[in-house]
Write an enzyme that holds these catalytic residues in place. Structure first.
Site, PDB file in Angstrom:
ATOM      1  N   GLU A   1      44.468  37.735  39.552  1.00  0.00           N
ATOM      2  CA  GLU A   1      43.715  38.433  40.501  1.00  0.00           C
ATOM      3  C   GLU A   1      44.375  38.419  41.443  1.00  0.00           C
ATOM      4  O   GLU A   1      43.746  37.827  42.664  1.00  0.00           O
ATOM      5  CB  GLU A   1      42.310  37.809  40.122  1.00  0.00           C
TER       6      GLU A   1
ATOM      7  N   GLU B   1      41.495  38.965  29.208  1.00  0.00           N
ATOM      8  CA  GLU B   1      40.227  38.260  29.376  1.00  0.00           C
ATOM      9  C   GLU B   1      39.071  39.051  28.549  1.00  0.00           C
ATOM     10  O   GLU B   1      39.328  40.410  29.083  1.00  0.00           O
ATOM     11  CB  GLU B   1      39.761  38.324  30.739  1.00  0.00           C
TER      12      GLU B   1
END
Length: 781
Positions: A446, A516
């Site tokens: 991220e 994820e």
């Protein structure tokens, strides 16, 4: 950064003098307390407490601004150098410190380290004095580096991994690199060994040699280590140029020309000083995989000119091959399903200070519940962790310590942070390159997609072409783009419809492995079986990593003496993201939650099946769901039960099935008839036949069940519809009604709080403020 374990060492862990200052410029006072090394001052009852944020930064400002109050821990201790180390090279190793480390020896500043999850080393040679020496480690909590360590976890301060000194001779093993792959036949091991010998000055004295030998391989290495006198290098001759251009143009070379080119190339581009290389082939090698983590000891010895052993080390080599072919990630030629989980470094008592025994307990539990992969979210773990994944058998995504979540769209293109990007990625790879369990490198998490990622990826591809690259933000907004960073399409929390639609679209470019998914917060993981149904039935889908392994609840003692698991805000930390830090498959004390048992069932290495008439007759279908192993490591026992009693049962031999094969067994002792008034179910339990590193003999690997005979009873209450009609009697016998508004009505339900059929379900912990909640519409009562 290197991958050599130097064994002549002095541990410095233990009690140190300690002060916690308000900022790094504050003067050290006369009053000292004590602190353990390693430990976190945020877990030791100081004025600086744990602080939890997910995306937002814990303080205001723009990179690289830092707050005026900047907790700074000063660790200090005295030590004496061992007499045997006189005249030797001495290095200080600090395993990890959060987030900036400043080293001072006897009042002299030695150096600075940044990266809260990789070691820093400092050469102390020539700076140590006889008798007591004073070592000071000053750890600064906030820095410009904090902006690229904005992971979803607790903010802490302290020294989190071991501290020690080691000594070598001035000529020493500086680095060892092992590339252990497989030839195209997938049975011949290919070993490329590169040994770097460090030495002082410009030239290595003659006579130093290196030996290397691997168990089970007759061929051995013995080579002299050389340095090149570059003042004697000659220019190119016309003959040199002729053969060079012949080779560069791709024109055929005769045998004599090829030999000449090898000599010319070696003279034009000499190897690094002190470099020794060795290539060997190992026929019919036992390969490494998560199912069969076979490793081969490789002994490396450095001899001085007199023939004495100057230094020796042993590496455990795993031969395996990792490649992307089409839309498949292949391990040793097999398309392996990635049944993974994300894991942070966490301990409910010590925060991020993790003992090796705790790491092993995490990994053993993962193996016992069917996981075969772990992502080191979102930073490199202690090297001991990868030793364990090599030994126990888990595939690893090795992730760099980069997350600029709050500034992910800007820092990735900020040239001031370019060195940090490349250094964090490169140091991780240089340290962990020899671990067979590491199958993918990740450029972080991220942090957007920018020039800094492009630079880091380019370095990594040049340094280690044997492993594919992984980075979610490179594909986040377009899974079909021509980005050149990630070799895996690795989205976060996509719905099942999206991954299946993409795989069927004809536009998929890479294997799809979710980095994820199935966020394990509160009452969650409800769609886990739906994901795996889609993955196993759709080419191009290959698994993923559940978020995450463990709740990060820290044990907190309340004023009345009770303890609780604390989350964001419980330490007065503002701003915070509350209970979002508690999103694991296991509790903070490692007790499994229900989703772990579902995963164990879904990941079972064996499956059972059978048509109704076959099952009634005691014939059971068996499928080996493994990639590399047969079923000899398992034992099986069945139970036929009905109406709460065991009808039949016993052990039975499993068929000799290779990976992916099917077979049928006739269950011994099966009754001639099982029809009756009660339901009958077949339960088969598979257990380990012998002790394994992650389970003792008799451990239950899977318990599977099939209905054999079902008798369906009529429901007690017929279904009804329409306002004012009774739905079912309540506990006190009073009927529950549905009114004209569709609400459930009963005297025990206050009118304004009645449950409404078709209303949205109540918000749960996992869905509050979470855009990836599993609910896609109204819940119907």
């Amino acid at each position: 950064m290197h991958s050599v374990t130097h064994l002549d060492r002095v541990p410095l862990d233990g009690r140190w003098r300690f002060q916690l200052l308000a900022n790094p410029d504050a003067p050290i006072g006369p009053d000292w307390s004590e602190a353990d090394v390693p430990s976190l001052w945020t877990m030791a009852g100081t004025w600086d407490r744990p602080h939890y944020t997910n995306v937002q930064m814990p303080f205001e400002g723009l990179p690289p601004e830092i707050p005026e109050v900047n907790p700074t821990g000063v660790y200090e201790r005295d030590f004496e150098m061992p007499p045997a180390w006189a005249g030797r090279r001495v290095v200080l190793h600090v395993g990890a410190a959060e987030s900036v480390l400043i080293v001072v020896l006897n009042g002299e500043e030695i150096g600075v380290g940044k990266d809260s999850h990789l070691a820093s080393e400092f050469e102390l040679t020539g700076r140590l004095r006889p008798g007591p020496n004073t070592l000071t480690l000053r750890v600064v909590k906030w820095s410009d580096a904090t902006y690229v360590e904005d992971q979803d976890q607790w903010w802490h301060g302290g020294i989190t991994r071991p501290v020690f000194m080691y000594a070598t001779r001035d000529v020493h093993l500086a680095d060892v690199r092992v590339d252990a792959g497989l030839a195209d036949d997938l049975t011949t091991g290919l070993l490329d060994l590169t040994i770097t010998v460090g030495f002082p000055g410009r030239e290595l004295p003659p006579g130093w040699t290196v030996e290397a030998a691997m168990d089970g391989v007759e061929e051995k290495l013995r080579a002299e280590v050389r340095s090149i006198d570059r003042t004697t290098l000659l220019g190119w001759t016309l003959d040199d140029q002729r053969v060079m251009y012949q080779a560069a143009a791709g024109l055929p070379l005769s045998g004599e020309e090829a030999a000449d080119w090898e000599v010319v190339h070696g003279r034009m581009a000499p190897l690094l000083d002190g470099l020794v290389t060795w290539r060997l082939e190992a026929p019919d090698v036992e390969r490494w995989s998560a199912e069969q983590p076979t490793r081969h000891p490789l002994r490396i010895v450095l001899h001085d000119p007199d023939g004495a052993v100057a230094e020796a080390m042993t590496l455990f080599v795993g031969f395996r091959r990792v490649e992307v072919v089409g839309l498949d990630l292949l391990i040793n030629g097999a398309r392996v399903y990635i049944r993974g989980v994300n894991r942070h470094d966490f301990d409910q008592h010590t925060g991020r200070v993790i003992a090796v025994g705790s790491m092993r307990a995490d990994l053993v539990l993962m193996k016992q519940f069917g996981f075969n992969a772990v992502r080191t979210s979102h930073y490199p773990n202690d090297p001991a962790f990868l030793d364990l994944t090599d030994e126990l058998g888990l595939y690893v995504i090795g992730e760099a310590d980069i997350e600029s979540h709050a500034f992910q769209s800007t820092l990735c293109d900020d040239q001031r942070y370019l060195p940090a990007w490349v250094e964090r990625v490169s140091r991780m790879a240089m340290r962990d390159k020899n671990h067979p369990s590491v199958i993918l490198w990740s450029l972080g998490n991220e942090s957007g997609h920018g020039a800094n990622h492009e630079a880091a990826a380019a370095w990594l591809r040049r340094y280690d072409p044997s492993r594919p690259l992984h980075y979610e933000s490179a594909i986040r907004y377009d899974w079909t783009s021509d980005q050149g960073i990630s070799d895996i399409t690795c989205p976060m929390y996509p719905p099942v419809s999206a991954i299946v639609g993409h795989a069927r679209s004809g536009r998929q470019r890479h294997p799809l492995i979710m980095c994820e998914f199935s966020h394990a917060m509160g009452n969650s993981n409800g769609s886990l079986a739906d994901y795996w149904d889609a993955i196993e039935s759709t080419p191009g889908l290959q698994g993923g990593f559940i978020w995450e392994f463990r709740d990060h609840g820290l044990v907190q003692t309340l004023p009345d003496g009770r303890t609780r698991w604390a989350y964001g805000g419980d330490f007065g930390d503002e701003p915070n993201d509350g209970a979002f830090v508690c999103d694991g498959l296991v509790w903070p004390d490692r007790r499994p939650k229900p989703a772990m048992w579902e995963h164990k069932r879904l990941a079972a290495p064996v499956r059972i099946r059978g048509r109704a008439d076959d099952l009634v007759g005691g014939r059971l279908g068996i499928e080996n769901r493994q990639d590399f192993s047969d079923l000899r490591w398992l034992r099986a026992r069945y139970t036929l039960g009905g109406d709460g009693a065991e009808i039949a049962g016993g052990a039975f031999d499993l068929p000799a099935l290779g990976p992916g094969e099917h077979g049928v067994v006739d269950l011994p002792g099966w009754p001639a008839s099982i029809a009756g008034s009660a339901d009958a179910f077949l339960t088969v339990r598979f257990t380990t036949a012998a002790d394994l590193p992650w389970a003792s003999a008799g451990f239950e690997v899977a318990a599977l069940q099939l209905p054999v005979w079902e008798v369906r009873a009529a429901p007690d209450v017929e279904p009804v519809a329409g306002a004012g009609m009774p739905v079912a009697p309540a506990g006190d016998g009073t009927p529950v009604q549905i009114d004209d508004a569709g609400r459930l009505v009963h005297p025990l339900l206050p009118p304004r709080q009645a449950c409404r059929s078709g209303a949205p379900r109540p918000t749960t912990t996992g869905s509050a403020g979470w855009p990836h909640a599993g609910a896609s519409g109204a819940w119907t009562a």
